[in-house]
Design a protein around this motif. Structure first.
Motif, PDB file in Angstrom:
ATOM      1  N   GLU A  26      13.154  12.688  11.391  1.00  0.00           N
ATOM      2  CA  GLU A  26      13.109  13.481  10.154  1.00  0.00           C
ATOM      3  C   GLU A  26      13.952  12.833   9.062  1.00  0.00           C
ATOM      4  N   VAL A  27      15.127  12.337   9.433  1.00  0.00           N
ATOM      5  CA  VAL A  27      15.982  11.664   8.451  1.00  0.00           C
ATOM      6  C   VAL A  27      15.250  10.448   7.882  1.00  0.00           C
ATOM      7  N   ALA A  28      14.682   9.629   8.760  1.00  0.00           N
ATOM      8  CA  ALA A  28      13.978   8.425   8.306  1.00  0.00           C
ATOM      9  C   ALA A  28      12.796   8.774   7.402  1.00  0.00           C
ATOM     10  N   LEU A  29      12.014   9.779   7.783  1.00  0.00           N
ATOM     11  CA  LEU A  29      10.858  10.161   6.964  1.00  0.00           C
ATOM     12  C   LEU A  29      11.289  10.731   5.622  1.00  0.00           C
ATOM     13  N   ARG A  30      12.374  11.494   5.608  1.00  0.00           N
ATOM     14  CA  ARG A  30      12.880  12.035   4.336  1.00  0.00           C
ATOM     15  C   ARG A  30      13.374  10.904   3.427  1.00  0.00           C
ATOM     16  N   LEU A  31      14.068   9.942   4.001  1.00  0.00           N
ATOM     17  CA  LEU A  31      14.581   8.832   3.191  1.00  0.00           C
ATOM     18  C   LEU A  31      13.452   7.935   2.694  1.00  0.00           C
ATOM     19  N   ASN A  32      12.455   7.707   3.528  1.00  0.00           N
ATOM     20  CA  ASN A  32      11.301   6.921   3.080  1.00  0.00           C
ATOM     21  C   ASN A  32      10.547   7.677   1.995  1.00  0.00           C
ATOM     22  N   SER A  33      10.439   8.986   2.141  1.00  0.00           N
ATOM     23  CA  SER A  33       9.800   9.802   1.104  1.00  0.00           C
ATOM     24  C   SER A  33      10.619   9.780  -0.181  1.00  0.00           C
ATOM     25  N   ALA A  34      11.945   9.730  -0.050  1.00  0.00           N
ATOM     26  CA  ALA A  34      12.806   9.638  -1.240  1.00  0.00           C
ATOM     27  C   ALA A  34      12.527   8.332  -1.985  1.00  0.00           C
ATOM     28  N   THR A  35      12.353   7.258  -1.249  1.00  0.00           N
ATOM     29  CA  THR A  35      12.004   5.983  -1.874  1.00  0.00           C
ATOM     30  C   THR A  35      10.680   6.115  -2.629  1.00  0.00           C
ATOM     31  N   CYS A  36       9.722   6.776  -1.998  1.00  0.00           N
ATOM     32  CA  CYS A  36       8.423   6.998  -2.652  1.00  0.00           C
ATOM     33  C   CYS A  36       8.597   7.805  -3.932  1.00  0.00           C
ATOM     34  N   SER A  37       9.426   8.843  -3.877  1.00  0.00           N
ATOM     35  CA  SER A  37       9.651   9.683  -5.055  1.00  0.00           C
ATOM     36  C   SER A  37      10.306   8.881  -6.174  1.00  0.00           C
ATOM     37  N   ASP A  91       0.858  -1.179   0.000  1.00  0.00           N
ATOM     38  CA  ASP A  91       0.000   0.000   0.000  1.00  0.00           C
ATOM     39  C   ASP A  91       0.902   1.239   0.000  1.00  0.00           C
ATOM     40  N   HIS A  92       1.627   1.392  -1.106  1.00  0.00           N
ATOM     41  CA  HIS A  92       2.647   2.434  -1.194  1.00  0.00           C
ATOM     42  C   HIS A  92       2.089   3.845  -1.081  1.00  0.00           C
ATOM     43  N   GLN A  93       0.972   4.104  -1.723  1.00  0.00           N
ATOM     44  CA  GLN A  93       0.436   5.470  -1.708  1.00  0.00           C
ATOM     45  C   GLN A  93       0.076   5.902  -0.300  1.00  0.00           C
ATOM     46  N   ALA A  94      -0.570   5.033   0.455  1.00  0.00           N
ATOM     47  CA  ALA A  94      -0.935   5.387   1.831  1.00  0.00           C
ATOM     48  C   ALA A  94       0.317   5.619   2.671  1.00  0.00           C
ATOM     49  N   ARG A 151       9.993   5.646  -6.670  1.00  0.00           N
ATOM     50  CA  ARG A 151       8.959   4.746  -7.201  1.00  0.00           C
ATOM     51  C   ARG A 151       7.986   5.493  -8.109  1.00  0.00           C
ATOM     52  N   ALA A 152       7.775   6.783  -7.798  1.00  0.00           N
ATOM     53  CA  ALA A 152       6.837   7.591  -8.575  1.00  0.00           C
ATOM     54  C   ALA A 152       7.500   8.226  -9.798  1.00  0.00           C
ATOM     55  N   GLY A 153       8.772   7.899 -10.028  1.00  0.00           N
ATOM     56  CA  GLY A 153       9.464   8.454 -11.187  1.00  0.00           C
ATOM     57  C   GLY A 153       9.842   9.917 -11.022  1.00  0.00           C
ATOM     58  N   GLN A 154      10.103  10.326  -9.791  1.00  0.00           N
ATOM     59  CA  GLN A 154      10.479  11.710  -9.495  1.00  0.00           C
ATOM     60  C   GLN A 154      11.869  11.747  -8.849  1.00  0.00           C
ATOM     61  N   PRO A 155      12.902  11.426  -9.635  1.00  0.00           N
ATOM     62  CA  PRO A 155      14.247  11.347  -9.055  1.00  0.00           C
ATOM     63  C   PRO A 155      14.784  12.688  -8.555  1.00  0.00           C
ATOM     64  N   GLN A 156      14.364  13.792  -9.146  1.00  0.00           N
ATOM     65  CA  GLN A 156      14.833  15.105  -8.675  1.00  0.00           C
ATOM     66  C   GLN A 156      14.330  15.362  -7.258  1.00  0.00           C
ATOM     67  N   GLU A 157      13.075  15.018  -7.010  1.00  0.00           N
ATOM     68  CA  GLU A 157      12.505  15.152  -5.664  1.00  0.00           C
ATOM     69  C   GLU A 157      13.213  14.205  -4.708  1.00  0.00           C
ATOM     70  N   ALA A 158      13.500  12.993  -5.147  1.00  0.00           N
ATOM     71  CA  ALA A 158      14.214  12.030  -4.310  1.00  0.00           C
ATOM     72  C   ALA A 158      15.597  12.558  -3.944  1.00  0.00           C
ATOM     73  N   LEU A 159      16.267  13.172  -4.909  1.00  0.00           N
ATOM     74  CA  LEU A 159      17.591  13.739  -4.657  1.00  0.00           C
ATOM     75  C   LEU A 159      17.512  14.861  -3.618  1.00  0.00           C
ATOM     76  N   ALA A 160      16.523  15.723  -3.733  1.00  0.00           N
ATOM     77  CA  ALA A 160      16.354  16.817  -2.767  1.00  0.00           C
ATOM     78  C   ALA A 160      16.105  16.266  -1.360  1.00  0.00           C
ATOM     79  N   LEU A 161      15.295  15.220  -1.263  1.00  0.00           N
ATOM     80  CA  LEU A 161      15.008  14.611   0.036  1.00  0.00           C
ATOM     81  C   LEU A 161      16.254  13.940   0.628  1.00  0.00           C
ATOM     82  N   ALA A 162      17.001  13.232  -0.220  1.00  0.00           N
ATOM     83  CA  ALA A 162      18.231  12.583   0.254  1.00  0.00           C
ATOM     84  C   ALA A 162      19.254  13.631   0.692  1.00  0.00           C
TER      85      ALA A 162
END
Length: 184
Positions: free
Chosen positions: A100-111, A65-68, A113-124
């Protein structure tokens, strides 16, 4: 509304004067009441709440349930932005940073998966600002850079992982894949 009254004084010319009713005068001078300020939750309360929720979001992610889960991580980051860190103890501050680090990294994984590598890079990168020696942050950065086609930078980031955690099988495999792609 304003009432217009026409005043005449004997032989003098008529004058028009605008006057407000007593009710309108009172309303115009009295500002609307300000709602009471919401008290920020204590650091301990916020930490407990977000750690519990993060565990639930992680379980949802694992179940597919990735989106949730991703929506949850975003919610958690918003909640952390409102935290009163100045009132937190040193230990609570460290736990808030870790969350905060964990949530940012988990959000980066989500980004990713969603094909948003620029957002993932910003989060990382934001996670690395908080925890420069976090191997997972370097790894997420490497993944985002690789997805952006920035192989040399991805290689440098994955080498950073291996400098911190030499036994990382994920980083070793990623480095090998990057080197294979380069023809080395």
């Amino acid at each position: 509304t304003l009432m217009l009254q026409r005043l005449t004084s004997g032989a003098s010319a008529a004058a028009t004067v605008a006057t407000a009713t007593a009710e309108e005068t009172e309303t115009a001078e009295t500002p609307a009441p300000t709602p009471p300020a919401m008290a920020l939750p204590t650091a301990a309360t916020l930490i407990s709440k977000l750690e519990t929720l993060k565990a639930e979001w992680n379980a949802r992610f694992v179940k597919g349930d990735h989106q949730a889960a991703c929506d949850g991580y975003t919610y958690g980051l918003r909640e952390l932005q409102g935290a009163d860190r100045a009132a937190a103890s040193e230990a609570e501050g460290a736990r808030l940073r870790s969350l905060e680090v964990a949530l940012r990294l988990n959000s980066a994984t989500c980004s990713l998966r969603a094909g948003q590598p620029q957002e993932a890079l910003a989060l990382a990168d934001a996670a690395l600002t908080l925890a420069p020696d976090a191997p997972k942050a370097h790894y997420r950065r490497a993944q985002a850079l690789d997805a952006l086609g920035r192989g040399a930078e991805a290689e440098a980031a994955v080498r950073s992982v291996l400098a911190i955690e030499p036994a990382s099988s994920e980083a070793t495999l990623m480095l090998q894949r990057l080197l294979d792609r380069k023809g080395v």
